[in-house]
Design a protein around this motif. Structure first.
Motif, short mmCIF file in Angstrom:
data_model
loop_
_atom_site.label_atom_id
_atom_site.label_comp_id
_atom_site.label_asym_id
_atom_site.label_seq_id
_atom_site.Cartn_x
_atom_site.Cartn_y
_atom_site.Cartn_z
N PHE A 22 0.83 -1.20 0.00
CA PHE A 22 0.00 0.00 0.00
C PHE A 22 0.87 1.25 0.00
N GLU A 23 1.94 1.23 0.77
CA GLU A 23 2.85 2.37 0.83
C GLU A 23 3.47 2.65 -0.54
N TRP A 44 0.75 4.23 -2.67
CA TRP A 44 0.51 5.59 -2.20
C TRP A 44 1.60 6.54 -2.68
N MET A 100 -8.49 6.39 -3.48
CA MET A 100 -8.19 5.35 -2.50
C MET A 100 -8.79 5.68 -1.15
#
Length: 67
Positions: A44-45, A48, A59
């Motif tokens: 996810f990082e 992002w 998101m």
């Protein structure tokens, strides 16, 4: 013991194609094991950090709807 989870996850997935990455995500979600959550967090990082503000907003909207 000092673990660098980010580095380990990225190292383990380095060179994977889209299908392999998809399989990893699906397996982690379907498996439901708590130990998979840090790896999903790292992924996810990555998403992002690569996303523009519009995609980030999408998101966040989906997260808001999901929780």
């Amino acid at each position: 013991m000092d673990l660098d989870i980010r580095r380990a996850v990225l190292h383990n997935l380095s060179g994977n194609n889209k299908q392999q990455l998809q399989d990893t995500v699906i397996d982690a979600i379907q498996n439901g094991q708590e130990k998979m959550l840090p790896g999903l967090g790292v992924l996810f990082e990555v998403i992002w950090n690569k996303a523009d503000s519009s995609f980030r907003d999408q998101m966040l909207t989906r997260l808001e709807q999901g929780v």
